[in-house]
Design a protein around this motif. Structure first.
Motif, PDB file in Angstrom:
ATOM      1  N   TYR A   1       0.844  -1.194   0.000  1.00  0.00           N
ATOM      2  CA  TYR A   1       0.000   0.000   0.000  1.00  0.00           C
ATOM      3  C   TYR A   1       0.876   1.240   0.000  1.00  0.00           C
ATOM      4  CZ  TYR A   1      -3.376   3.468   1.818  1.00  0.00           C
ATOM      5  OH  TYR A   1      -4.157   4.585   1.992  1.00  0.00           O
ATOM      6  N   VAL A   2       0.741   2.064  -1.045  1.00  0.00           N
ATOM      7  CA  VAL A   2       1.520   3.299  -1.163  1.00  0.00           C
ATOM      8  C   VAL A   2       0.574   4.482  -1.259  1.00  0.00           C
ATOM      9  CG1 VAL A   2       3.202   4.603  -2.500  1.00  0.00           C
ATOM     10  CG2 VAL A   2       3.382   2.106  -2.376  1.00  0.00           C
ATOM     11  N   ASN A   3       0.710   5.433  -0.345  1.00  0.00           N
ATOM     12  CA  ASN A   3       0.026   6.719  -0.473  1.00  0.00           C
ATOM     13  C   ASN A   3       1.058   7.708  -1.016  1.00  0.00           C
ATOM     14  OD1 ASN A   3      -1.192   9.249  -0.151  1.00  0.00           O
ATOM     15  ND2 ASN A   3      -2.339   8.583   1.648  1.00  0.00           N
ATOM     16  N   PHE A   4       0.974   8.017  -2.300  1.00  0.00           N
ATOM     17  CA  PHE A   4       2.003   8.813  -2.964  1.00  0.00           C
ATOM     18  C   PHE A   4       2.042  10.252  -2.450  1.00  0.00           C
ATOM     19  CE2 PHE A   4       1.426   5.342  -5.982  1.00  0.00           C
ATOM     20  CZ  PHE A   4       2.733   5.035  -6.284  1.00  0.00           C
ATOM     21  N   ARG A   5       0.969  10.707  -1.858  1.00  0.00           N
ATOM     22  CA  ARG A   5       0.961  12.077  -1.340  1.00  0.00           C
ATOM     23  C   ARG A   5       1.872  12.216  -0.125  1.00  0.00           C
ATOM     24  NH1 ARG A   5      -4.608  15.299  -1.491  1.00  0.00           N
ATOM     25  NH2 ARG A   5      -3.993  15.337  -3.680  1.00  0.00           N
ATOM     26  N   ARG A   6       2.239  11.115   0.479  1.00  0.00           N
ATOM     27  CA  ARG A   6       3.106  11.159   1.659  1.00  0.00           C
ATOM     28  C   ARG A   6       4.589  11.180   1.304  1.00  0.00           C
ATOM     29  NH1 ARG A   6      -0.512   6.806   5.142  1.00  0.00           N
ATOM     30  NH2 ARG A   6      -2.314   8.173   5.398  1.00  0.00           N
ATOM     31  N   TYR A   7       4.879  11.182   0.015  1.00  0.00           N
ATOM     32  CA  TYR A   7       6.268  11.226  -0.443  1.00  0.00           C
ATOM     33  C   TYR A   7       6.507  12.512  -1.246  1.00  0.00           C
ATOM     34  CZ  TYR A   7       6.301   6.204   0.617  1.00  0.00           C
ATOM     35  OH  TYR A   7       6.209   4.990   1.236  1.00  0.00           O
ATOM     36  N   ALA A   8       7.726  13.027  -1.157  1.00  0.00           N
ATOM     37  CA  ALA A   8       8.127  14.165  -1.989  1.00  0.00           C
ATOM     38  C   ALA A   8       8.677  13.603  -3.290  1.00  0.00           C
ATOM     39  CB  ALA A   8       9.178  15.001  -1.273  1.00  0.00           C
ATOM     40  N   ILE A   9       7.843  13.541  -4.314  1.00  0.00           N
ATOM     41  CA  ILE A   9       8.222  12.926  -5.580  1.00  0.00           C
ATOM     42  C   ILE A   9       8.388  14.018  -6.629  1.00  0.00           C
ATOM     43  CG2 ILE A   9       7.607  11.215  -7.328  1.00  0.00           C
ATOM     44  CD1 ILE A   9       5.709   9.980  -5.271  1.00  0.00           C
ATOM     45  N   VAL A  10       9.623  14.279  -7.004  1.00  0.00           N
ATOM     46  CA  VAL A  10       9.886  15.315  -8.012  1.00  0.00           C
ATOM     47  C   VAL A  10      10.530  14.741  -9.267  1.00  0.00           C
ATOM     48  CG1 VAL A  10      10.068  17.148  -6.291  1.00  0.00           C
ATOM     49  CG2 VAL A  10      12.129  15.903  -6.981  1.00  0.00           C
ATOM     50  N   ASN A  11      10.998  13.487  -9.199  1.00  0.00           N
ATOM     51  CA  ASN A  11      11.621  12.898 -10.379  1.00  0.00           C
ATOM     52  C   ASN A  11      11.482  11.374 -10.342  1.00  0.00           C
ATOM     53  OD1 ASN A  11      13.747  11.909  -8.651  1.00  0.00           O
ATOM     54  ND2 ASN A  11      14.733  13.905  -8.800  1.00  0.00           N
ATOM     55  N   TYR A  12      11.978  10.751 -11.377  1.00  0.00           N
ATOM     56  CA  TYR A  12      11.860   9.300 -11.547  1.00  0.00           C
ATOM     57  C   TYR A  12      12.573   8.539 -10.435  1.00  0.00           C
ATOM     58  CZ  TYR A  12      12.481   4.789 -13.975  1.00  0.00           C
ATOM     59  OH  TYR A  12      12.500   3.466 -14.319  1.00  0.00           O
ATOM     60  N   LYS A  13      13.736   9.030 -10.019  1.00  0.00           N
ATOM     61  CA  LYS A  13      14.483   8.360  -8.950  1.00  0.00           C
ATOM     62  C   LYS A  13      13.674   8.314  -7.661  1.00  0.00           C
ATOM     63  CE  LYS A  13      18.891   8.343  -6.472  1.00  0.00           C
ATOM     64  NZ  LYS A  13      18.235   8.131  -5.160  1.00  0.00           N
ATOM     65  N   ASP A  14      12.942   9.388  -7.367  1.00  0.00           N
ATOM     66  CA  ASP A  14      12.102   9.390  -6.166  1.00  0.00           C
ATOM     67  C   ASP A  14      11.075   8.265  -6.221  1.00  0.00           C
ATOM     68  OD1 ASP A  14      13.421  11.625  -5.178  1.00  0.00           O
ATOM     69  OD2 ASP A  14      11.990  13.026  -6.057  1.00  0.00           O
ATOM     70  N   PHE A  15      10.525   8.034  -7.413  1.00  0.00           N
ATOM     71  CA  PHE A  15       9.566   6.940  -7.576  1.00  0.00           C
ATOM     72  C   PHE A  15      10.235   5.597  -7.325  1.00  0.00           C
ATOM     73  CE2 PHE A  15       7.929   3.669 -10.496  1.00  0.00           C
ATOM     74  CZ  PHE A  15       6.637   3.525 -10.000  1.00  0.00           C
ATOM     75  N   LEU A  16      11.412   5.388  -7.917  1.00  0.00           N
ATOM     76  CA  LEU A  16      12.124   4.128  -7.712  1.00  0.00           C
ATOM     77  C   LEU A  16      12.432   3.894  -6.243  1.00  0.00           C
ATOM     78  CD1 LEU A  16      14.690   4.080 -10.678  1.00  0.00           C
ATOM     79  CD2 LEU A  16      12.483   2.897 -10.523  1.00  0.00           C
ATOM     80  N   ASP A  17      12.781   4.959  -5.536  1.00  0.00           N
ATOM     81  CA  ASP A  17      13.151   4.833  -4.125  1.00  0.00           C
ATOM     82  C   ASP A  17      11.974   4.421  -3.241  1.00  0.00           C
ATOM     83  OD1 ASP A  17      15.761   5.437  -4.656  1.00  0.00           O
ATOM     84  OD2 ASP A  17      15.616   7.542  -4.076  1.00  0.00           O
ATOM     85  N   ILE A  18      10.754   4.643  -3.710  1.00  0.00           N
ATOM     86  CA  ILE A  18       9.596   4.187  -2.952  1.00  0.00           C
ATOM     87  C   ILE A  18       9.526   2.663  -2.959  1.00  0.00           C
ATOM     88  CG2 ILE A  18       7.060   4.125  -2.899  1.00  0.00           C
ATOM     89  CD1 ILE A  18       7.080   6.967  -4.007  1.00  0.00           C
ATOM     90  N   TYR A  19       9.784   2.076  -4.122  1.00  0.00           N
ATOM     91  CA  TYR A  19       9.579   0.633  -4.274  1.00  0.00           C
ATOM     92  C   TYR A  19      10.834  -0.213  -4.070  1.00  0.00           C
ATOM     93  CZ  TYR A  19       4.773   1.114  -5.871  1.00  0.00           C
ATOM     94  OH  TYR A  19       3.432   1.365  -5.928  1.00  0.00           O
ATOM     95  N   PHE A  20      12.009   0.393  -4.193  1.00  0.00           N
ATOM     96  CA  PHE A  20      13.239  -0.402  -4.128  1.00  0.00           C
ATOM     97  C   PHE A  20      14.277   0.275  -3.238  1.00  0.00           C
ATOM     98  CE2 PHE A  20      11.454  -0.937  -8.441  1.00  0.00           C
ATOM     99  CZ  PHE A  20      11.112  -2.281  -8.371  1.00  0.00           C
ATOM    100  N   LYS A  21      14.995  -0.543  -2.489  1.00  0.00           N
ATOM    101  CA  LYS A  21      16.111  -0.029  -1.697  1.00  0.00           C
ATOM    102  C   LYS A  21      17.237  -1.062  -1.735  1.00  0.00           C
ATOM    103  CE  LYS A  21      14.396  -1.846   2.722  1.00  0.00           C
ATOM    104  NZ  LYS A  21      13.972  -1.522   4.086  1.00  0.00           N
ATOM    105  N   PRO A  22      18.505  -0.606  -1.634  1.00  0.00           N
ATOM    106  CA  PRO A  22      19.623  -1.555  -1.679  1.00  0.00           C
ATOM    107  C   PRO A  22      19.810  -2.252  -0.338  1.00  0.00           C
ATOM    108  CG  PRO A  22      20.456   0.672  -1.403  1.00  0.00           C
ATOM    109  CD  PRO A  22      18.958   0.789  -1.543  1.00  0.00           C
TER     110      PRO A  22
END
Length: 373
Positions: free
Chosen positions: A65-86
């Motif tokens: 469950y992702v509420n995108f309004r709770r993230y500061a998303i300004v570019n594609y990398k921000d989107f990737l960082d929501i779903y993936f982490k190293p």
């Protein structure tokens, strides 16, 4: 009517909506589900209640469950960082190393992913994560492979709240830039209509965005639409009775200002229970004054011409008098003004019937005050 405690407050009714969603999740995924409704109708609260109290406790489901309004998303990398982490092997606990580790095979690229214990990010081994950051791996191919592995044991459910915040994001690494949201929806259609791999629920309060989806030929054919409205008068009356508020005069006063907007009603009920009737009356009046000021500011600052301002006042008067307005899309001035008012959440458009109403009863009260100037 059911009223239970959730997050130290009342969770009222919604048994019909709960049954609809749980019944849907029991069947094979066939279409995307778009959930929409006016502001403060309880869409997010309902979904978070279901996730926390039912779905996450059921071993047959895996919920992301992702509420995108709770993230500061300004570019594609921000989107990737929501779903993936190293995840480096030395950083992982013994438990993380042995639980829910999914081997992945993406053509030339191999790696592993771990399911999040908390949050929504899938942990990737560092080599695969770096390939993703260099645009050598398609994130949607990666998500598809992860969800296939999850499907072997549990039914995946993806819930995406306020996904319209991705509208202006482009994907990196493309000669011709691609809209992230377009590619995301193509992926979601594959998950549901084409592969039947996962249930997908998309929630939004931005109805102009939803209207685009509703009129998009491919998405309309591959989607269902479900509206969650404010409570009706009967439900609010039962809620007041449950809270020991029996006086018709007080009920009618609060209903006149707040209608069935649950978040507004909680404070009104508290003031009545504490016998603070004068404070309640002042609170209601102040809320309407606030919206009068917001409407006045909107007209003065967001509309460009005197013609737009006059048209806005005319439209507000029509909705106050009739309760709704059916949009005339041939009237370009009307459409422009209405779209701005919808964007600023004063008005609500239901794409199913083209009717436009106030986003809540308190907005209507603010409009009534504004028109009395």
């Amino acid at each position: 009517m059911r009223i239970i405690e959730y997050r130290e407050g009342p969770f009222v009714d919604r048994e019909k909506e709960e049954k609809f969603l749980l019944d849907r999740f029991k069947h094979r995924p066939e279409k995307l589900l778009f959930i929409y409704g006016p502001k403060s109708s309880g869409k997010t609260t309902l979904m978070e209640y279901l996730v926390e109290n039912i779905l996450e406790k059921d071993k047959d489901y895996y919920v992301n469950y992702v509420n995108f309004r709770r993230y500061a998303i300004v570019n594609y990398k921000d989107f990737l960082d929501i779903y993936f982490k190293p995840i480096r092997e030395e950083q992982k606990s013994w438990l993380a190393r042995v639980m829910d580790k999914l081997p992945l095979n993406l053509g030339l690229f191999r790696g592993s992913a771990s399911l999040p214990v908390k949050g929504v990010s899938f942990g990737l081994n560092i080599e695969l994560y770096n390939q993703l950051q260099r645009n050598e791996v398609d994130p949607f191919v990666l998500l598809m492979d992860i969800l296939r592995k999850i499907k072997e044991k549990r039914q995946p459910i993806l819930i995406l709240d306020e996904v319209q915040t991705l509208q202006d994001i482009y994907m990196n690494g493309e000669i011709k830039k691609k809209h992230l949201l377009t590619e995301f929806f193509n992926f979601l259609v594959r998950l549901t209509k084409e592969t039947h791999l996962a249930h997908v629920v998309v929630m939004t309060s931005e109805t102009l965005f939803l209207e685009k989806i509703y009129n998009h030929s491919k998405l309309a054919k591959t989607s269902d639409f479900y509206s969650i409205e404010h409570f009706d008068q009967k439900t609010v009356r039962e809620w007041f009775d449950h809270e020991g508020v029996y006086e018709d005069g007080l009920f009618n006063l609060v209903w006149d200002y707040f209608g069935g907007a649950a978040s507004d009603l909680v404070e009104a009920i508290r003031l009545i229970q504490e016998n603070k009737i004068k404070e309640l009356e002042e609170y209601l009046l102040n809320q309407s004054r606030i919206y009068r000021g917001k409407i006045s500011h909107f007209i003065a600052e967001k509309l460009d011409t005197v013609a737009e301002m006059d048209k806005c006042e005319e439209l507000l008067k029509t909705i106050v008098e009739n309760g709704f307005l059916v949009r005339n899309q041939r009237d370009k001035l009307q459409t422009k003004v209405l779209n701005k008012a919808i964007e600023h959440e004063f008005l609500f458009l239901d794409p199913a019937d083209e009717k436009i109403v106030f986003n809540s009863q308190i907005v209507r009260k603010g409009a009534e005050l504004f028109l009395k100037k």
